[in-house]
Scaffold this active site. Structure first.
Site, PDB file in Angstrom:
ATOM      1  N   LYS A 162     -18.301  -3.935   7.426  1.00 45.66           N
ATOM      2  CA  LYS A 162     -17.820  -3.018   8.462  1.00 45.66           C
ATOM      3  C   LYS A 162     -18.809  -3.041   9.622  1.00 45.66           C
ATOM      4  O   LYS A 162     -20.015  -2.797   9.427  1.00 45.66           O
ATOM      5  CB  LYS A 162     -17.714  -1.600   7.894  1.00 45.66           C
ATOM      6  CG  LYS A 162     -16.603  -1.444   6.866  1.00 45.66           C
ATOM      7  CD  LYS A 162     -15.241  -1.407   7.533  1.00 45.66           C
ATOM      8  CE  LYS A 162     -14.179  -0.885   6.587  1.00 45.66           C
ATOM      9  NZ  LYS A 162     -12.835  -0.925   7.187  1.00 45.66           N
ATOM     10  N   ASP A 190     -15.007  -6.387   9.846  1.00 45.58           N
ATOM     11  CA  ASP A 190     -13.942  -5.468  10.257  1.00 45.58           C
ATOM     12  C   ASP A 190     -14.545  -4.449  11.222  1.00 45.58           C
ATOM     13  O   ASP A 190     -15.425  -3.680  10.841  1.00 45.58           O
ATOM     14  CB  ASP A 190     -13.369  -4.756   9.018  1.00 45.58           C
ATOM     15  CG  ASP A 190     -12.210  -3.823   9.368  1.00 45.58           C
ATOM     16  OD1 ASP A 190     -11.826  -3.755  10.557  1.00 45.58           O
ATOM     17  OD2 ASP A 190     -11.682  -3.170   8.441  1.00 45.58           O
ATOM     18  N   GLU A 216     -11.472  -8.651  11.557  1.00 44.14           N
ATOM     19  CA  GLU A 216     -10.351  -7.705  11.456  1.00 44.14           C
ATOM     20  C   GLU A 216     -10.430  -6.694  12.604  1.00 44.14           C
ATOM     21  O   GLU A 216     -11.493  -6.116  12.856  1.00 44.14           O
ATOM     22  CB  GLU A 216     -10.450  -6.994  10.102  1.00 44.14           C
ATOM     23  CG  GLU A 216      -9.285  -6.089   9.772  1.00 44.14           C
ATOM     24  CD  GLU A 216      -9.294  -5.728   8.283  1.00 44.14           C
ATOM     25  OE1 GLU A 216      -9.633  -6.587   7.446  1.00 44.14           O
ATOM     26  OE2 GLU A 216      -8.984  -4.581   7.970  1.00 44.14           O
ATOM     27  N   ASP A 241      -4.719  -5.131  10.851  1.00 46.57           N
ATOM     28  CA  ASP A 241      -4.672  -4.038   9.874  1.00 46.57           C
ATOM     29  C   ASP A 241      -3.996  -2.826  10.525  1.00 46.57           C
ATOM     30  O   ASP A 241      -2.788  -2.615  10.351  1.00 46.57           O
ATOM     31  CB  ASP A 241      -6.097  -3.712   9.394  1.00 46.57           C
ATOM     32  CG  ASP A 241      -6.158  -2.526   8.452  1.00 46.57           C
ATOM     33  OD1 ASP A 241      -5.096  -2.000   8.078  1.00 46.57           O
ATOM     34  OD2 ASP A 241      -7.273  -2.085   8.076  1.00 46.57           O
ATOM     35  N   LYS A 265      -1.408  -3.334   2.831  1.00 50.64           N
ATOM     36  CA  LYS A 265      -1.928  -2.192   2.082  1.00 50.64           C
ATOM     37  C   LYS A 265      -0.751  -1.500   1.412  1.00 50.64           C
ATOM     38  O   LYS A 265       0.013  -0.785   2.083  1.00 50.64           O
ATOM     39  CB  LYS A 265      -2.686  -1.243   3.017  1.00 50.64           C
ATOM     40  CG  LYS A 265      -3.952  -1.897   3.585  1.00 50.64           C
ATOM     41  CD  LYS A 265      -4.775  -0.933   4.395  1.00 50.64           C
ATOM     42  CE  LYS A 265      -6.124  -1.555   4.741  1.00 50.64           C
ATOM     43  NZ  LYS A 265      -6.948  -0.696   5.607  1.00 50.64           N
ATOM     44  N   GLN A 293      -7.699   0.783   0.726  1.00 52.30           N
ATOM     45  CA  GLN A 293      -7.557   2.087   1.343  1.00 52.30           C
ATOM     46  C   GLN A 293      -8.516   3.045   0.633  1.00 52.30           C
ATOM     47  O   GLN A 293      -8.192   4.199   0.399  1.00 52.30           O
ATOM     48  CB  GLN A 293      -6.091   2.535   1.207  1.00 52.30           C
ATOM     49  CG  GLN A 293      -5.647   3.575   2.201  1.00 52.30           C
ATOM     50  CD  GLN A 293      -5.391   3.020   3.590  1.00 52.30           C
ATOM     51  OE1 GLN A 293      -4.331   2.497   3.869  1.00 52.30           O
ATOM     52  NE2 GLN A 293      -6.366   3.140   4.444  1.00 52.30           N
TER      53      GLN A 293
HETATM   54 MG    MG Z   1      -9.431  -2.587   8.252  1.00 48.30          MG
END
Ligand code: MG
Length: 365
Positions: A162, A190, A216, A241, A265, A293
């Protein structure tokens, strides 16, 4: 083989440490819901609903309300196998995709248990073994590197990092991870839409030189022209996403031509709508990845079945987050060995909820 009763149970399980992502994302516990579908044959199907107010606008309370007052009355009494009729009943209710998605998965679980077949086989049967990826939240560089080295020793070879708050720090982290993990390991990032166009344009090429495999949602999804320009300037494939949360989103994204991979997802699209998404992706020559998630073991197992059922999922699946929770909810949580999750052979999801644990963590006592 009829749906007799649908119920929703809100619960809360703490994470071992808070998850930070994007510019404002912060989660310290799984405040989710268990959705149960009971049939007139005594079968119970289960699923997990994950509220994400800042992404989908649904809360734990709104999902509870939607299931109890809007969805349950529309599907109770319908045959379990009538998936088209069930969708036709719940589709007119606008939004509430997480509530609908969880209901759909619980119905599929009950159907698999009724038919005596594991869901991954019932859905498509591509494989019973799915490689998994590890997600690293925003944290101190040293801590993130140490975490990934320990995870690599356990056999996981794909890492999603992240990024987005401080691009210079992100670049340094990716370089450090590449050095610590080696060239054979997959690293992807991401940004949860956190970069401006200029930041993405400046810093992603540097990360490309460190061999990131995918990026992402680098930029705000509303900035369609900027996203398109960026996609034409960088060679690393972009994962959709937040831009691809429904089949019609995916259709629009395919027309736009920015993304090469779609994060599927199942908590937001159930199995019913996720199928539509992967078929659109296949027709357009895109690949898919199972997204996380921040699921407990229930949600992870549900997504593992879907990701194993179809060939289009050609990337390691984001199914390890439940390992960072203080507890699990299933009698037999998914087993991950040497970076592979092996699907259970028992019917439906292949396990049941641990009733003692749900009693302990439920919020409606
Ligand atoms: Mg994402």
């Amino acid at each position: 083989m009829k749906i007799q009763k649908v119920e929703a149970v809100p619960f809360s399980i703490p994470y071992s440490e808070p998850l930070k992502y994007g510019l404002r994302g912060f989660l310290k516990s799984a405040d989710h819901l268990l959705i149960r579908v009971m049939t007139d044959d005594g079968i119970t199907g289960l699923a997990e609903a994950m509220p994400r107010p800042i992404i989908y606008g649904e809360s734990q309370k709104s999902i509870l309300w939607a299931v109890e007052h809007w969805l349950a009355p529309r599907v109770e009494g319908l045959p379990l196998y009538a998936l088209e009729r069930i969708w036709d009943e719940i589709e007119p209710l606008r939004g509430n995709n997480t509530a609908k998605g969880a209901l759909d998965i619980a119905i599929h679980d009950a159907l698999g248990k009724t038919l005596g077949m594991p869901l991954y086989r019932l859905l498509g049967g591509w494989t019973d073994r799915i490689p998994v990826a590890w997600m690293v939240g925003q944290k101190a560089t040293e801590e993130a590197v140490q975490e990934c080295v320990e995870v690599l020793e356990k056999g996981i070879r794909s890492f999603k990092v992240k990024i987005g708050i401080d691009p210079e720090k992100d670049v340094e982290l990716i370089g450090r991870l590449r050095k610590a993990l080696g060239d054979d390991v997959t690293i992807y990032v991401d940004a949860n839409q956190a970069f401006s166009y200029d930041e993405a344009n400046r810093f992603l090429p540097i990360m490309e030189s460190e061999g990131i495999a995918l990026v992402e949602e680098p930029m705000p999804t509303w900035n369609t022209k900027g996203r398109l320009r960026l996609s034409q300037r960088i060679s690393v494939p972009i994962i959709g996403d937040e831009s691809a949360t429904t089949p019609s989103d995916v259709e629009r994204e395919i027309d736009l031509g920015v993304i090469s991979v779609i994060s599927v997802k199942t908590p937001r699209t159930g199995y019913y709508q996720s199928r539509k998404i992967i078929h659109l992706a296949e027709q357009a020559g895109l690949s898919c990845i199972i997204g996380s998630q921040a699921d407990t073991d229930i949600g992870a197992l549900a997504s593992a079945h879907f990701g194993s059922a179809f060939k289009v999922f050609s990337h390691p699946a984001e199914l390890t987050f439940f390992l960072t929770m203080k507890d699990n909810l299933l009698e037999t949580p998914p087993k991950i060995e040497d970076g592979i999750l092996v699907l259970p052979e028992e019917p439906g999801l292949g396990t049941r909820v641990d009733e003692g644990k749900i009693e302990h963590y439920r919020l409606d006592k």
